[in-house]
Design a protein around this motif. Structure first.
Motif, PDB file in Angstrom:
ATOM      1  N   SER A  20       0.839  -1.208   0.000  1.00 52.37           N
ATOM      2  CA  SER A  20       0.000   0.000   0.000  1.00 52.37           C
ATOM      3  C   SER A  20       0.870   1.252   0.000  1.00 52.37           C
ATOM      4  CB  SER A  20      -0.995  -0.005   1.158  1.00 52.37           C
ATOM      5  OG  SER A  20      -0.331   0.076   2.382  1.00 52.37           O
ATOM      6  N   ASP A  21       2.045   1.199   0.667  1.00 49.23           N
ATOM      7  CA  ASP A  21       2.950   2.360   0.644  1.00 49.23           C
ATOM      8  C   ASP A  21       3.463   2.615  -0.768  1.00 49.23           C
ATOM      9  OD1 ASP A  21       2.613   2.649   3.319  1.00 49.23           O
ATOM     10  OD2 ASP A  21       4.543   1.775   3.900  1.00 49.23           O
ATOM     11  N   ALA A  22       3.778   1.512  -1.476  1.00 51.14           N
ATOM     12  CA  ALA A  22       4.304   1.660  -2.841  1.00 51.14           C
ATOM     13  C   ALA A  22       3.239   2.264  -3.749  1.00 51.14           C
ATOM     14  CB  ALA A  22       4.767   0.308  -3.377  1.00 51.14           C
ATOM     15  N   ILE A  23       1.999   1.859  -3.568  1.00 48.17           N
ATOM     16  CA  ILE A  23       0.909   2.407  -4.377  1.00 48.17           C
ATOM     17  C   ILE A  23       0.752   3.898  -4.071  1.00 48.17           C
ATOM     18  CG2 ILE A  23      -1.587   2.374  -4.793  1.00 48.17           C
ATOM     19  CD1 ILE A  23      -1.478  -0.677  -4.172  1.00 48.17           C
ATOM     20  N   ARG A  24       0.791   4.246  -2.779  1.00 49.06           N
ATOM     21  CA  ARG A  24       0.642   5.649  -2.391  1.00 49.06           C
ATOM     22  C   ARG A  24       1.791   6.494  -2.967  1.00 49.06           C
ATOM     23  NH1 ARG A  24      -2.626   7.503   1.404  1.00 49.06           N
ATOM     24  NH2 ARG A  24      -2.857   5.425   2.268  1.00 49.06           N
ATOM     25  N   ALA A  25       3.026   5.969  -2.865  1.00 53.32           N
ATOM     26  CA  ALA A  25       4.195   6.723  -3.345  1.00 53.32           C
ATOM     27  C   ALA A  25       4.081   6.995  -4.840  1.00 53.32           C
ATOM     28  CB  ALA A  25       5.478   5.963  -3.031  1.00 53.32           C
ATOM     29  N   VAL A  26       3.667   5.980  -5.583  1.00 56.60           N
ATOM     30  CA  VAL A  26       3.537   6.146  -7.030  1.00 56.60           C
ATOM     31  C   VAL A  26       2.486   7.205  -7.363  1.00 56.60           C
ATOM     32  CG1 VAL A  26       2.273   4.916  -8.845  1.00 56.60           C
ATOM     33  CG2 VAL A  26       4.453   4.057  -8.077  1.00 56.60           C
ATOM     34  N   VAL A  37       4.780  10.280  -8.724  1.00 59.97           N
ATOM     35  CA  VAL A  37       5.004  10.179 -10.160  1.00 59.97           C
ATOM     36  C   VAL A  37       4.023  11.094 -10.883  1.00 59.97           C
ATOM     37  CG1 VAL A  37       5.055   8.633 -12.145  1.00 59.97           C
ATOM     38  CG2 VAL A  37       5.845   7.835  -9.927  1.00 59.97           C
ATOM     39  N   ARG A  38       4.559  11.938 -11.724  1.00 58.20           N
ATOM     40  CA  ARG A  38       3.705  12.853 -12.476  1.00 58.20           C
ATOM     41  C   ARG A  38       4.186  12.888 -13.919  1.00 58.20           C
ATOM     42  NH1 ARG A  38       5.686  17.452  -8.767  1.00 58.20           N
ATOM     43  NH2 ARG A  38       6.265  15.632  -7.619  1.00 58.20           N
ATOM     44  N   HIS A  39       3.487  13.679 -14.742  1.00 52.07           N
ATOM     45  CA  HIS A  39       3.920  13.820 -16.126  1.00 52.07           C
ATOM     46  C   HIS A  39       4.857  15.008 -16.251  1.00 52.07           C
ATOM     47  CE1 HIS A  39       1.297  10.746 -17.658  1.00 52.07           C
ATOM     48  NE2 HIS A  39       0.302  11.244 -16.953  1.00 52.07           N
ATOM     49  N   SER A  94       6.317  18.299 -17.553  1.00 46.54           N
ATOM     50  CA  SER A  94       5.532  19.414 -18.093  1.00 46.54           C
ATOM     51  C   SER A  94       5.910  19.738 -19.535  1.00 46.54           C
ATOM     52  CB  SER A  94       5.707  20.654 -17.211  1.00 46.54           C
ATOM     53  OG  SER A  94       7.070  21.015 -17.184  1.00 46.54           O
ATOM     54  N   ILE A  95       7.020  19.171 -20.008  1.00 40.31           N
ATOM     55  CA  ILE A  95       7.421  19.425 -21.396  1.00 40.31           C
ATOM     56  C   ILE A  95       6.970  18.279 -22.312  1.00 40.31           C
ATOM     57  CG2 ILE A  95       9.364  19.779 -22.984  1.00 40.31           C
ATOM     58  CD1 ILE A  95      10.900  20.977 -20.564  1.00 40.31           C
ATOM     59  N   CYS A  96       7.361  17.046 -21.951  1.00 38.68           N
ATOM     60  CA  CYS A  96       7.132  15.930 -22.883  1.00 38.68           C
ATOM     61  C   CYS A  96       6.050  14.951 -22.419  1.00 38.68           C
ATOM     62  CB  CYS A  96       8.431  15.178 -23.135  1.00 38.68           C
ATOM     63  SG  CYS A  96       8.945  14.145 -21.744  1.00 38.68           S
ATOM     64  N   PHE A  97       5.597  15.077 -21.165  1.00 39.59           N
ATOM     65  CA  PHE A  97       4.541  14.227 -20.594  1.00 39.59           C
ATOM     66  C   PHE A  97       4.974  12.791 -20.328  1.00 39.59           C
ATOM     67  CE2 PHE A  97       2.552  17.932 -22.277  1.00 39.59           C
ATOM     68  CZ  PHE A  97       1.679  18.283 -21.266  1.00 39.59           C
ATOM     69  N   ASN A  98       6.284  12.580 -20.331  1.00 36.71           N
ATOM     70  CA  ASN A  98       6.824  11.310 -19.862  1.00 36.71           C
ATOM     71  C   ASN A  98       6.546  11.221 -18.360  1.00 36.71           C
ATOM     72  OD1 ASN A  98       8.424   9.023 -19.519  1.00 36.71           O
ATOM     73  ND2 ASN A  98      10.337  10.177 -19.453  1.00 36.71           N
ATOM     74  N   LEU A  99       6.528  10.014 -17.802  1.00 39.28           N
ATOM     75  CA  LEU A  99       6.343   9.873 -16.361  1.00 39.28           C
ATOM     76  C   LEU A  99       7.655  10.216 -15.661  1.00 39.28           C
ATOM     77  CD1 LEU A  99       4.289   6.585 -16.225  1.00 39.28           C
ATOM     78  CD2 LEU A  99       3.480   8.903 -15.788  1.00 39.28           C
ATOM     79  N   THR A 100       7.555  10.964 -14.584  1.00 42.67           N
ATOM     80  CA  THR A 100       8.767  11.418 -13.912  1.00 42.67           C
ATOM     81  C   THR A 100       8.472  11.740 -12.463  1.00 42.67           C
ATOM     82  OG1 THR A 100      10.485  13.129 -13.944  1.00 42.67           O
ATOM     83  CG2 THR A 100       8.304  13.805 -14.645  1.00 42.67           C
ATOM     84  N   GLU A 101       9.532  11.766 -11.640  1.00 45.94           N
ATOM     85  CA  GLU A 101       9.350  12.220 -10.258  1.00 45.94           C
ATOM     86  C   GLU A 101       9.871  13.637 -10.103  1.00 45.94           C
ATOM     87  OE1 GLU A 101      10.176   9.470  -7.127  1.00 45.94           O
ATOM     88  OE2 GLU A 101       9.198   7.835  -8.207  1.00 45.94           O
ATOM     89  N   GLY A 102      10.717  14.088 -11.041  1.00 47.90           N
ATOM     90  CA  GLY A 102      11.189  15.471 -11.022  1.00 47.90           C
ATOM     91  C   GLY A 102      10.712  16.136 -12.299  1.00 47.90           C
ATOM     92  N   ASP A 103      10.609  17.465 -12.305  1.00 48.87           N
ATOM     93  CA  ASP A 103      10.124  18.138 -13.505  1.00 48.87           C
ATOM     94  C   ASP A 103      11.129  19.203 -13.923  1.00 48.87           C
ATOM     95  OD1 ASP A 103       8.363  18.614 -15.540  1.00 48.87           O
ATOM     96  OD2 ASP A 103       7.146  20.024 -14.401  1.00 48.87           O
ATOM     97  N   PRO A 104      11.621  19.266 -15.144  1.00 49.24           N
ATOM     98  CA  PRO A 104      11.315  18.331 -16.235  1.00 49.24           C
ATOM     99  C   PRO A 104      11.957  16.952 -16.010  1.00 49.24           C
ATOM    100  CG  PRO A 104      12.990  19.908 -16.935  1.00 49.24           C
ATOM    101  CD  PRO A 104      12.547  20.331 -15.573  1.00 49.24           C
TER     102      PRO A 104
END
Ligand SMILES: [Zn+2]
Length: 215
Positions: free
Chosen positions: A51-57, A61-63, A65-75
């Motif tokens: 459940s922690d792993a699901i919450r962390a993801v 994890v977001r898209h 802002s430039i290419c919409f790849n999955l990432t934890e940092g932006d860009p």
């Protein structure tokens, strides 16, 4: 959709858990039951790791802002990489396609993830996808375009399906209107029609990128 085996003696929370697993792709009701009982037997720590792993993801994890790849940092790390050619954008449907193309190691440009393909029957129109953002990237800087480097080539790596091809054709027309000088290429047709990029063989995919053809 398969619902979990409905044994009236299961407690409500157990039934909820089985239903949740049963909704996952590829998990039938039998497997959902097996996983739920496995978690019930495991230590609290081990079970909560899931459940922690699901919450962390979901939280981290977001898209990009430039290419919409999955990432934890932006860009994302690809957009932030100065050694890549930001003048070449490879357009894919899903983050999984990007990962598969990256795994070939032959591509040194950047990406744009559409987050789907145009599918009118499913109400997936260009504005539901990241097409407006792609067109912004492609637009010449003099007209307010937002790319880090002038875009010289767009590679279409949408799936070779009817909808993937249709999406590429639509984009090709839109890009020609706003940036006629940009070269448009497609992955070479080593990929069988109807194939899915995410499941394609790496060697074939590497050839398809290297041998891309002018659209
Ligand atoms: Zn990015």
């Amino acid at each position: 959709m398969t619902m979990a085996v409905s044994n009236p003696h299961y407690t409500e929370s157990l039934r909820k858990l089985m239903d949740a697993f049963g909704r996952l792709p590829g998990v039938g009701s039998r497997s959902a039951e097996r996983i739920a009982f496995h978690l019930l037997k495991s230590s609290r720590e081990e079970a909560l790791e899931l459940s922690d792993a699901i919450r962390a993801v979901k939280d981290q994890v977001r898209h990009c802002s430039i290419c919409f790849n999955l990432t934890e940092g932006d860009p994302c790390s690809i957009c932030a990489d100065g050694s890549r050619d930001h003048g070449i954008i490879c357009v894919v449907e899903q983050p999984k396609d990007l990962l598969q193309l990256e795994s070939t190691g032959v591509y040194k440009g950047v990406y744009h993830v559409l987050l789907g393909r145009i599918a009118p029957l499913e109400n997936l129109t260009p504005s539901e996808l990241t097409i407006p953002q792609l067109l912004e990237r492609v637009k010449p800087a003099a007209e307010g375009g937002g790319s880090a480097a002038p875009v010289k080539e767009i590679i279409f790596a949408t799936n070779p399906t009817m909808e993937g091809d249709g999406t590429a054709l639509y984009l090709q027309q839109e890009i020609a209107k706003i940036a006629p000088g940009v070269t448009i290429t497609r992955l070479a047709r080593g990929l069988p029609a109807g194939a899915q990029i995410e499941y394609s063989n790496k060697a074939i995919l590497a050839d398809a990128i290297s041998g891309r053809t002018k659209a």
